[in-house]
Design an enzyme around this catalytic site. Sequence first.
Site, PDB file in Angstrom:
ATOM      1  N   ARG A 223       0.852  -1.193   0.000  1.00  0.00           N
ATOM      2  CA  ARG A 223       0.000   0.000   0.000  1.00  0.00           C
ATOM      3  C   ARG A 223       0.884   1.239   0.000  1.00  0.00           C
ATOM      4  NH1 ARG A 223      -3.502  -2.701  -1.583  1.00  0.00           N
ATOM      5  NH2 ARG A 223      -5.546  -3.138  -0.680  1.00  0.00           N
ATOM      6  N   HIS A 271      -0.781   0.492  -9.854  1.00  0.00           N
ATOM      7  CA  HIS A 271      -1.512  -0.446  -8.994  1.00  0.00           C
ATOM      8  C   HIS A 271      -2.067  -1.633  -9.808  1.00  0.00           C
ATOM      9  CE1 HIS A 271      -3.789  -0.741  -4.926  1.00  0.00           C
ATOM     10  NE2 HIS A 271      -3.597  -1.947  -5.448  1.00  0.00           N
TER      11      HIS A 271
HETATM   12  N1  LIG Z   1      -0.530  -4.050  -5.371  1.00  0.00           N
HETATM   13  C1  LIG Z   1      -1.493  -4.920  -5.500  1.00  0.00           C
HETATM   14  O1  LIG Z   1      -2.020  -5.112  -6.596  1.00  0.00           O
HETATM   15  C2  LIG Z   1      -1.961  -5.725  -4.311  1.00  0.00           C
HETATM   16  C3  LIG Z   1      -2.787  -6.837  -4.560  1.00  0.00           C
HETATM   17  C4  LIG Z   1      -3.167  -7.630  -3.477  1.00  0.00           C
HETATM   18  C5  LIG Z   1      -2.719  -7.338  -2.188  1.00  0.00           C
HETATM   19  N2  LIG Z   1      -1.918  -6.239  -1.977  1.00  0.00           N
HETATM   20  C6  LIG Z   1      -1.437  -5.940  -0.607  1.00  0.00           C
HETATM   21  O2  LIG Z   1      -0.722  -7.060  -0.098  1.00  0.00           O
HETATM   22  C7  LIG Z   1      -1.033  -7.198   1.296  1.00  0.00           C
HETATM   23  C8  LIG Z   1      -0.684  -8.589   1.804  1.00  0.00           C
HETATM   24  O3  LIG Z   1      -1.625  -9.543   1.339  1.00  0.00           O
HETATM   25  P1  LIG Z   1      -1.628 -11.061   1.885  1.00  0.00           P
HETATM   26  O4  LIG Z   1      -2.802 -11.726   1.275  1.00  0.00           O
HETATM   27  O5  LIG Z   1      -0.290 -11.685   1.716  1.00  0.00           O
HETATM   28  O6  LIG Z   1      -1.874 -10.785   3.450  1.00  0.00           O
HETATM   29  P2  LIG Z   1      -1.808 -11.839   4.667  1.00  0.00           P
HETATM   30  O7  LIG Z   1      -1.914 -13.234   4.159  1.00  0.00           O
HETATM   31  O8  LIG Z   1      -2.768 -11.347   5.687  1.00  0.00           O
HETATM   32  O9  LIG Z   1      -0.296 -11.672   5.216  1.00  0.00           O
HETATM   33  C9  LIG Z   1       0.112 -10.552   5.947  1.00  0.00           C
HETATM   34  C10 LIG Z   1       1.537 -10.790   6.470  1.00  0.00           C
HETATM   35  O10 LIG Z   1       2.001  -9.553   7.071  1.00  0.00           O
HETATM   36  C11 LIG Z   1       2.468  -9.854   8.384  1.00  0.00           C
HETATM   37  N3  LIG Z   1       2.243  -8.712   9.281  1.00  0.00           N
HETATM   38  C12 LIG Z   1       1.087  -8.061   9.549  1.00  0.00           C
HETATM   39  N4  LIG Z   1       1.288  -7.083  10.467  1.00  0.00           N
HETATM   40  C13 LIG Z   1       2.596  -7.134  10.785  1.00  0.00           C
HETATM   41  C14 LIG Z   1       3.416  -6.408  11.669  1.00  0.00           C
HETATM   42  N5  LIG Z   1       2.916  -5.414  12.439  1.00  0.00           N
HETATM   43  N6  LIG Z   1       4.729  -6.731  11.753  1.00  0.00           N
HETATM   44  C15 LIG Z   1       5.244  -7.730  11.028  1.00  0.00           C
HETATM   45  N7  LIG Z   1       4.514  -8.471  10.144  1.00  0.00           N
HETATM   46  C16 LIG Z   1       3.217  -8.171  10.025  1.00  0.00           C
HETATM   47  C17 LIG Z   1       1.659 -11.042   8.841  1.00  0.00           C
HETATM   48  O11 LIG Z   1       2.327 -11.674   9.920  1.00  0.00           O
HETATM   49  P3  LIG Z   1       1.737 -13.032  10.604  1.00  0.00           P
HETATM   50  O12 LIG Z   1       1.907 -14.101   9.553  1.00  0.00           O
HETATM   51  O13 LIG Z   1       2.620 -13.246  11.765  1.00  0.00           O
HETATM   52  O14 LIG Z   1       0.301 -12.745  10.918  1.00  0.00           O
HETATM   53  C18 LIG Z   1       1.603 -11.868   7.541  1.00  0.00           C
HETATM   54  O15 LIG Z   1       2.784 -12.613   7.401  1.00  0.00           O
HETATM   55  C19 LIG Z   1      -2.520  -6.832   1.337  1.00  0.00           C
HETATM   56  O16 LIG Z   1      -2.903  -6.412   2.649  1.00  0.00           O
HETATM   57  C20 LIG Z   1      -2.612  -5.697   0.340  1.00  0.00           C
HETATM   58  O17 LIG Z   1      -2.427  -4.444   0.991  1.00  0.00           O
HETATM   59  C21 LIG Z   1      -1.527  -5.441  -3.022  1.00  0.00           C
END
Ligand SMILES: NC(=O)c1ccc[n+]([C@@H]2O[C@H](COP(=O)([O-])OP(=O)(O)OC[C@H]3O[C@@H](n4cnc5c(N)ncnc54)[C@H](OP(=O)(O)O)[C@@H]3O)[C@@H](O)[C@H]2O)c1
Length: 308
Positions: A223, A271
């Site tokens: 983000r 994006h």
């Molecule tokens: N650019 C784009 O087109 C696009 C598309 C899709 C998604 N995204 C972004 O990608 C993000 C990630 O997606 P995802 O599906 O992989 O999410 P996810 O499965 O919820 O994974 C989030 C990861 O971040 C870690 N995390 C969260 N808070 C943290 C903190 N305070 N300190 C350290 N680590 C932390 C979590 O740790 P734990 O494993 O320990 O819980 C987990 O490993 C989305 O939220 C979105 O913003 C971007």
Amino acid sequence: MALMFLSPDDPAEAWRDVLLAAIPDLDVRIWPQVGDPTEIDLALVWRPPTGELARYPNLRAILSLGAGIDGLLAQPGLPDVPIARMVDPSLTRTMTEYVLLAVLRHHRQFDHYEREQRATRWSYAFPPQAADRRIGILGLGVLGGAAAKTLSSHGFPVAAWSRTRKQLAGIQSFAGKGGLPAFLARTDILICLLPLTRETAGILNAQTFAGLPRGAYLINVARGAHLVEPDLIAALDSGQLAGATLDVFSEEPLPPGNPLWGHPKVLITPHVASYSLPSTGAADVVENIRRARAGQPLLHQVDRARGY
Ligand SMILES: NC(=O)c1ccc[n+]([C@@H]2O[C@H](COP(=O)([O-])OP(=O)(O)OC[C@H]3O[C@@H](n4cnc5c(N)ncnc54)[C@H](OP(=O)(O)O)[C@@H]3O)[C@@H](O)[C@H]2O)c1
């Protein structure tokens, strides 16, 4: 009861068709033609107008068409119902493609050759080995985990930083605030795949960049609000960072006057890093429709207190 579909970016008819193929008697209403708001019990949404979801008193669940739900959680008056985020093989695959492409572009110095070509310069630079280019991924969830495995299979040493420690074959795990400095110190290409929360906003800042080895690269696909843009420009201009690939921005579309547009060490994409498809994303949505109506916990249910 009926499901409301609301998204300015996703193909409404294609989503309706895949949902009806799985649940033929599902009443799908495409916003703004939703009829009586009291008949809506499920909302399948991406970027709904502020306050819109508060209009449906019988809502049981919100199913997000995006993986990140920071925008939803920031909405005032968001109904207190379970929220599920999007987990879709296409979303994961396209994110992995983008991250691999961005890593290889920096690793094989294509960013350098693009600049050299514009200056009509034949400028041979010896390419380093993948084994000598250490990748660090912030966030080891669905998307970070898939990217980590693919990059590792290409021979890069991969580490990841998450809130809780992980065991993933071949991936070095760092966790929590205390684990961040050691993670950064061994990272030549930093990739941000964190959710945007109170804890992670602004994490890509001057202090973080100073913790990386000189000449590191940044790839932000999470983000825009993770990044402090003036800190990035200062780190690029001082040589602390050698380049950046940015897909997300605090303000989207990125305004024409933003200095990132013309920066020679920055690649900007609008994006587009990853996208979900109805054909592959529908399976979990269908299961969540069933679960929501049965009063069961959802797949990929968001923990509101944690913010992701
Ligand atoms: N650019 C784009 O087109 C696009 C598309 C899709 C998604 N995204 C972004 O990608 C993000 C990630 O997606 P995802 O599906 O992989 O999410 P996810 O499965 O919820 O994974 C989030 C990861 O971040 C870690 N995390 C969260 N808070 C943290 C903190 N305070 N300190 C350290 N680590 C932390 C979590 O740790 P734990 O494993 O320990 O819980 C987990 O490993 C989305 O939220 C979105 O913003 C971007």
